[in-house]
Design an enzyme around this catalytic site. Structure first.
Site, PDB file in Angstrom:
ATOM      1  N   ASP A 154       0.825  -1.425  -0.017  1.00 26.90           N
ATOM      2  CA  ASP A 154       0.324   0.076  -0.268  1.00 26.90           C
ATOM      3  C   ASP A 154       1.158   1.369  -0.219  1.00 26.90           C
ATOM      4  O   ASP A 154       1.922   1.173   0.345  1.00 26.90           O
ATOM      5  CB  ASP A 154      -1.084  -0.707   1.144  1.00 26.90           C
ATOM      6  CG  ASP A 154      -1.569   1.274   0.920  1.00 26.90           C
ATOM      7  OD1 ASP A 154      -2.309   1.808   0.287  1.00 26.90           O
ATOM      8  OD2 ASP A 154      -1.313   2.152   2.981  1.00 26.90           O
ATOM      9  N   ASP A 202       0.299   4.928   0.800  1.00 30.05           N
ATOM     10  CA  ASP A 202      -0.086   5.169   2.482  1.00 30.05           C
ATOM     11  C   ASP A 202      -0.267   5.033   3.421  1.00 30.05           C
ATOM     12  O   ASP A 202      -0.857   4.046   3.882  1.00 30.05           O
ATOM     13  CB  ASP A 202      -1.131   6.469   2.177  1.00 30.05           C
ATOM     14  CG  ASP A 202      -1.392   7.260   1.023  1.00 30.05           C
ATOM     15  OD1 ASP A 202      -0.519   7.961   0.256  1.00 30.05           O
ATOM     16  OD2 ASP A 202      -2.245   7.659   0.019  1.00 30.05           O
TER      17      ASP A 202
END
Length: 171
Positions: free
Chosen positions: A8, A10
């Protein structure tokens, strides 16, 4: 056997700035640069799988998103695949995590079986998307990760205190 690691973006690779549209605000999480350099040196394919609903919400443009992602690569080095969902939660797309579309697309792009991928992320949607795609997952909780997401990850996957530990668990 882990064939590829999918991250991922963020709060996993970079410090989260909601609806990040300014490349100048990109800041890697501690240890990310060295860790990713080591993975590349070891020949492990790496990719990014990220929901970016700010585009659908009109909070950033596709060009701003591209500039931010280019800055991520400038700071962290190149990724073998980027899979981004720009849809809003209400769009009911197949790619937005927790659905498996981003994970499946990343595995296809890397030429690996999703069962040999590990997704590393900071929220339950990352874990659920991985499991829905037949991949493994490691959750790296942050202050924003809900307790029930951590408990689910402990039952269904693994939980690590930081990115470096998560990668060690994944390999």
């Amino acid at each position: 056997m882990t064939a590829a690691l999918l991250f991922d973006r963020d709060d996993t690779l970079i410090v989260d700035v909601p609806y990040l549209s300014d490349p100048a605000l990109v800041q890697p999480v501690p240890g990310a640069v060295e860790l990713l350099d080591r993975l590349r040196a070891d020949g492990i394919p790496i990719g990014v799988v990220s929901n970016q609903s700010g585009v659908a919400r009109g909070l950033l443009t596709v060009d701003q998103l591209a500039a931010v992602n280019a800055r991520v690569e400038e700071l962290l080095g190149p990724f073998d695949t980027w899979q981004i969902c720009v849809h809003a939660p209400a769009d009911d797309c197949a790619c937005r995590k927790p659905r498996p579309g981003l994970i499946l697309a990343a595995a296809r792009a890397l030429g690996v079986d999703p069962a040999h991928c590990v997704v590393i992320g900071d929220i339950g949607a990352d874990v659920r998307a991985a499991l829905a795609a037949g991949a493994d997952a490691v959750l790296v909780p942050t202050a924003r990760t809900r307790l029930e997401e951590i408990e689910h990850a402990r039952a269904a996957a693994r939980v690590a205190p930081d990115l470096v530990t998560a990668v060690a668990l994944a390999l």
